[in-house]
Scaffold this motif. Sequence first.
Motif, PDB file in Angstrom:
ATOM      1  N   VAL A 133       0.663  -1.197  -0.091  1.00  0.00           N
ATOM      2  CA  VAL A 133      -0.065  -0.042  -0.054  1.00  0.00           C
ATOM      3  C   VAL A 133       0.891   1.447   0.033  1.00  0.00           C
ATOM      4  N   PHE A 134       2.243   1.086   0.550  1.00  0.00           N
ATOM      5  CA  PHE A 134       2.997   2.215   0.442  1.00  0.00           C
ATOM      6  C   PHE A 134       4.129   2.031  -0.435  1.00  0.00           C
ATOM      7  N   ASP A 135       4.184   0.927  -1.225  1.00  0.00           N
ATOM      8  CA  ASP A 135       5.217   0.804  -2.023  1.00  0.00           C
ATOM      9  C   ASP A 135       6.567   0.667  -1.266  1.00  0.00           C
ATOM     10  N   ARG A 136       6.616  -0.025  -0.296  1.00  0.00           N
ATOM     11  CA  ARG A 136       7.954   0.165   0.616  1.00  0.00           C
ATOM     12  C   ARG A 136       8.368  -1.108   1.121  1.00  0.00           C
ATOM     13  N   LYS A 137       9.839  -1.183   0.872  1.00  0.00           N
ATOM     14  CA  LYS A 137      10.497  -2.483   1.392  1.00  0.00           C
ATOM     15  C   LYS A 137      11.007  -2.415   3.017  1.00  0.00           C
ATOM     16  N   ILE A 138      10.744  -3.100   3.888  1.00  0.00           N
ATOM     17  CA  ILE A 138      11.205  -2.904   5.070  1.00  0.00           C
ATOM     18  C   ILE A 138      12.334  -4.077   5.199  1.00  0.00           C
ATOM     19  N   PRO A 139      13.646  -3.893   5.309  1.00  0.00           N
ATOM     20  CA  PRO A 139      14.800  -4.819   5.479  1.00  0.00           C
ATOM     21  C   PRO A 139      14.354  -5.322   7.021  1.00  0.00           C
ATOM     22  N   ALA A 140      15.066  -6.727   6.987  1.00  0.00           N
ATOM     23  CA  ALA A 140      15.230  -7.381   8.083  1.00  0.00           C
ATOM     24  C   ALA A 140      15.885  -6.569   9.249  1.00  0.00           C
ATOM     25  N   SER A 141      15.448  -6.635  10.563  1.00  0.00           N
ATOM     26  CA  SER A 141      16.140  -5.998  11.707  1.00  0.00           C
ATOM     27  C   SER A 141      17.327  -6.931  11.936  1.00  0.00           C
TER      28      SER A 141
END
Length: 307
Positions: A133-141
């Motif tokens: 929905v935000f076209d955003r990748k969140i990398p692993a912490s």
Amino acid sequence: MGFLHRFAFSATSIVLLSLGSPTLAQSQDFTKVEIKTVPVEEGVYMLLGEGGNIGVSTGEDGVFLIDDQFAPLTAKIQAALDQITDKPVRFLLNTHWHFDHTGGNENFGKAGVVIIAHNHVRERLKTDQFLKVFDRKIPASPAAALPIITFGDTVTFHLNGQTIHAFHVEQAHTDGDSVIHFREANVIHVGDVYFNGIYPFIDTEHGGSLDGMIEATERILAIADRDTKIIPGHGPLSNRAELVTYRRMLLDVRSRTRTAIQTGITLTDFIASKPTADYDKTWGKGFLPPQKFLTIVYQDLAARSTP
């Protein structure tokens, strides 16, 4: 002195840590963010800054923290804590996995703070995620940012003269939401189950649902009374009456959307009909505009109504 002083964190080290965390550091100027402390009840506070609202319990047993916003704000958060207590942060509980609530985890984890969350939060944080929905990748912490204690249903802490009871609400904002009840203080931190004054984001890609949001508010209302202070995930400090109003809005939106789906109205025509015009003036001025909120709700309910 706060943990940043004892562990000799510098401004440079905070920035370096933030680069490996899922923050908005490249698009936001966190140097201008101020952390505001809101007293809630004796020994219980809410911190406002950028991102999810932080809950704080202070006393002789140390600091119990709920959520931690973004990594570049850790020093400012600690400075705010230093103004209300000289005790160290001992525990940090994440209400869910989203980066505006867990961005400071690595900083606190490296300083020896014990991080706790629902089982699903650790699973989300340790692998790459994507918010379509935000076209955003969140990398692993990184490892230091991960909860080291997880739970499935409930967990209870006995600190600072408080019974701090956390319980999981299923398929609400995400699949790993926790609500935290400070029983003696009569304060409830509800995380992103409740966006006070704006339409909520429901992360259906990661287990959230409108039905679950409504069920979660009903569980919260069942343990709240007219004097209960409610810390929402976003927005100002609230109470039971305002949460009732929020629930009424969610129920109306669900009813209107279900009716549209059952009568064969397309998503495009549904949005064009402005089905929440009566609510938009009050709830539609947040980061999630009415059309995006309605798209999430429509697609969620449509998928669940498919035989």
